[in-house]
Design an enzyme around this catalytic site. Structure first.
Site, mmCIF file in Angstrom:
data_model
loop_
_atom_site.group_PDB
_atom_site.id
_atom_site.type_symbol
_atom_site.label_atom_id
_atom_site.label_comp_id
_atom_site.label_asym_id
_atom_site.label_seq_id
_atom_site.Cartn_x
_atom_site.Cartn_y
_atom_site.Cartn_z
ATOM 1 N N GLN A 27 51.509 36.038 -17.143
ATOM 2 C CA GLN A 27 52.289 35.130 -16.309
ATOM 3 C C GLN A 27 53.531 34.627 -17.030
ATOM 4 O O GLN A 27 54.588 34.449 -16.414
ATOM 5 C CB GLN A 27 51.423 33.942 -15.870
ATOM 6 C CG GLN A 27 50.406 34.265 -14.792
ATOM 7 C CD GLN A 27 51.040 34.602 -13.456
ATOM 8 O OE1 GLN A 27 52.153 34.177 -13.143
ATOM 9 N NE2 GLN A 27 50.328 35.384 -12.655
ATOM 10 N N ARG A 47 53.816 30.623 -30.923
ATOM 11 C CA ARG A 47 53.724 30.690 -32.373
ATOM 12 C C ARG A 47 54.112 32.098 -32.814
ATOM 13 O O ARG A 47 54.079 33.045 -32.017
ATOM 14 C CB ARG A 47 52.314 30.338 -32.827
ATOM 15 C CG ARG A 47 51.247 31.243 -32.274
ATOM 16 C CD ARG A 47 49.868 30.722 -32.583
ATOM 17 N NE ARG A 47 48.842 31.557 -31.990
ATOM 18 C CZ ARG A 47 47.606 31.153 -31.740
ATOM 19 N NH1 ARG A 47 47.253 29.916 -32.015
ATOM 20 N NH2 ARG A 47 46.731 31.968 -31.204
ATOM 21 N N GLN A 84 44.652 25.815 -24.130
ATOM 22 C CA GLN A 84 45.636 24.821 -23.697
ATOM 23 C C GLN A 84 45.435 23.438 -24.303
ATOM 24 O O GLN A 84 46.394 22.799 -24.743
ATOM 25 C CB GLN A 84 45.647 24.724 -22.169
ATOM 26 C CG GLN A 84 46.333 25.891 -21.499
ATOM 27 C CD GLN A 84 46.573 25.644 -20.020
ATOM 28 O OE1 GLN A 84 46.479 24.521 -19.532
ATOM 29 N NE2 GLN A 84 46.890 26.704 -19.296
ATOM 30 N N HIS A 106 47.158 26.906 -13.383
ATOM 31 C CA HIS A 106 45.730 26.775 -13.080
ATOM 32 C C HIS A 106 45.330 25.354 -13.451
ATOM 33 O O HIS A 106 45.793 24.813 -14.455
ATOM 34 C CB HIS A 106 44.918 27.798 -13.871
ATOM 35 C CG HIS A 106 43.438 27.755 -13.610
ATOM 36 N ND1 HIS A 106 42.907 27.526 -12.357
ATOM 37 C CD2 HIS A 106 42.368 27.905 -14.436
ATOM 38 C CE1 HIS A 106 41.580 27.552 -12.426
ATOM 39 N NE2 HIS A 106 41.234 27.770 -13.678
ATOM 40 N N GLY A 132 50.697 38.777 -13.390
ATOM 41 C CA GLY A 132 52.085 38.679 -13.814
ATOM 42 C C GLY A 132 52.942 39.894 -13.535
ATOM 43 O O GLY A 132 54.089 39.772 -13.094
ATOM 44 N N ASP A 189 38.876 28.578 -7.321
ATOM 45 C CA ASP A 189 39.192 29.696 -8.211
ATOM 46 C C ASP A 189 37.970 30.079 -9.045
ATOM 47 O O ASP A 189 37.615 31.261 -9.142
ATOM 48 C CB ASP A 189 40.363 29.311 -9.119
ATOM 49 C CG ASP A 189 40.839 30.466 -9.984
ATOM 50 O OD1 ASP A 189 41.529 31.357 -9.455
ATOM 51 O OD2 ASP A 189 40.520 30.484 -11.189
ATOM 52 N N GLU A 193 35.738 33.616 -8.677
ATOM 53 C CA GLU A 193 35.540 34.485 -9.841
ATOM 54 C C GLU A 193 34.061 34.730 -10.113
ATOM 55 O O GLU A 193 33.639 35.862 -10.365
ATOM 56 C CB GLU A 193 36.188 33.854 -11.075
ATOM 57 C CG GLU A 193 37.704 33.836 -11.053
ATOM 58 C CD GLU A 193 38.303 32.994 -12.167
ATOM 59 O OE1 GLU A 193 39.524 33.078 -12.370
ATOM 60 O OE2 GLU A 193 37.557 32.236 -12.833
ATOM 61 N N GLU A 225 29.459 56.685 -6.317
ATOM 62 C CA GLU A 225 29.066 55.989 -5.092
ATOM 63 C C GLU A 225 29.091 54.469 -5.223
ATOM 64 O O GLU A 225 29.338 53.769 -4.233
ATOM 65 C CB GLU A 225 27.663 56.442 -4.658
ATOM 66 C CG GLU A 225 27.561 57.925 -4.346
ATOM 67 C CD GLU A 225 28.554 58.379 -3.282
ATOM 68 O OE1 GLU A 225 28.911 57.567 -2.398
ATOM 69 O OE2 GLU A 225 29.000 59.544 -3.338
ATOM 70 N N SER A 250 33.917 55.704 8.190
ATOM 71 C CA SER A 250 33.175 56.439 9.221
ATOM 72 C C SER A 250 32.283 55.490 10.020
ATOM 73 O O SER A 250 31.903 54.416 9.537
ATOM 74 C CB SER A 250 32.320 57.525 8.576
ATOM 75 O OG SER A 250 31.235 56.943 7.869
#
Length: 335
Positions: A27, A47, A84, A106, A132, A189, A193, A225, A250
């Site tokens: 992102q 960094r 974060q 987020h 992204g 979210d 997930e 399959e 089908s």
């Protein structure tokens, strides 16, 4: 439901301001480049390392996170959830100034209290609903991907307007930006997930593969399959919903869908989904994930290794060698 488009946003609100994009992954690179192409001044805060060099090669002014925050009026946090809070405490928090905007794509860290910004900054979210590389490619084609927008804290009285300006700079107002909340975005979210997109689908694929191989069928056929053909079905759903998918398969497959699906995903499955949702809402999953990271990820790493050694993965790797149209990654990286 409030949805915003081009006419509802003014990217000029970002002119004369500097946007700091913290992180230069999937992102980060897309949003930074789209903003720059929209005439917005962008610096990248990372960094030293691979991302630092890539951002530099892409022509951005690259600096430490602390310096980027001091330089900018808008700070977009585009690091993985688990990084974060640490980066915020180490390089963002002490450098925030009155009137700045702290942006997210987020809501995890805000909603679950891992990041608690001061009352004098705006806190908002602009969350493109695509990876992204697609955010960037669609923008370059003159279009945009849909996004979500939310305001958690409006210190200046202009938080929504600035967030929409950012969304327009990234290209999302070309498609539509839906207003939400940090709580709604985060909880839905995580639920999607865990129960459908990742946890649900992978468990279903493995169970189908194992049922066939345990029944004496060759693993190669079971792979085709239960995993390979999943893309064909998902693409049809992606393009036109369940009705489009059922119209395209089908009649035999469609009838099997109707009479068998509810035997696999039962009422008990839905009850378990509700229990998962409750755990997410009450913060139990967030606590578990935070503690897992603090402990060095022992459970995560053990489960990851076990999954990578599943027969399905080994058979799939061999079969994909036959598929010249697949550009298989030489190195697995987080998107």
């Amino acid at each position: 439901m409030k949805t915003y488009y081009e006419k509802d946003a003014n990217v000029e609100l970002l002119k004369g301001k500097t946007v700091a994009v913290i992180g230069y992954g999937s992102q980060g690179h897309a949003q930074a480049q789209n903003l720059r192409d929209s005439g917005v001044e962008v610096v990248v805060g990372v960094r030293p390392g691979k991302s630092f060099e890539v951002a530099k090669t892409d022509g951005f002014e690259v600096m430490s996170v602390s310096e980027a925050v001091r330089t900018a009026q808008v700070v977009q946090m585009l690091l993985p959830d688990e990084q974060q809070a640490h980066v915020y405490k180490a390089g963002v928090e002490e450098n925030l100034r009155e009137g700045q905007m702290l942006l997210f794509s987020h809501g995890f860290n805000i909603h679950f209290g891992q990041i608690n910004p001061p009352s004098y900054v705006d806190v908002a979210m602009v969350a493109p609903k695509s990876p992204g590389h697609l955010v960037r490619r669609v923008f370059q084609e003159g279009n945009g991907v849909p996004a979500l927008v939310a305001v958690h804290q409006d210190a200046t009285g202009t938080a929504l307007h600035v967030a929409l300006a950012y969304a327009k700079g990234v290209g999302c107002t070309r498609a539509g930006v839906i207003e939400t909340t940090f709580q709604e975005e985060t909880e839905t979210d995580l639920f999607g997930e865990q129960t459908v997109l990742c946890g649900g689908v992978t468990a279903l694929v493995k169970a189908g593969f194992e049922t066939l191989t345990e029944g004496g069928y060759r693993p190669e056929i079971a792979y085709f399959e239960c995993l390979h053909e999943l893309k064909l079905i998902v693409d049809l759903m992606y393009e036109g919903g369940l009705t489009n998918m059922r119209h395209s398969i089908s009649d035999t497959a469609e009838f099997g869908d109707y009479v068998t699906g509810s035997r696999i995903v039962t009422d008990e499955t839905k009850k378990e989904m509700k229990r998962v949702l409750t755990e997410i809402q009450q913060g139990e999953f967030a606590k578990k994930w935070i503690l897992e990271n603090q402990a060095g990820r022992p459970t995560y790493n053990a489960m990851k290794k076990a999954e990578q050694n599943h027969q399905l993965e080994k058979v799939g790797a061999e079969l994909r060698e036959m598929m010249s149209w697949i550009d298989a990654p030489k190195e697995l990286v987080k998107k």
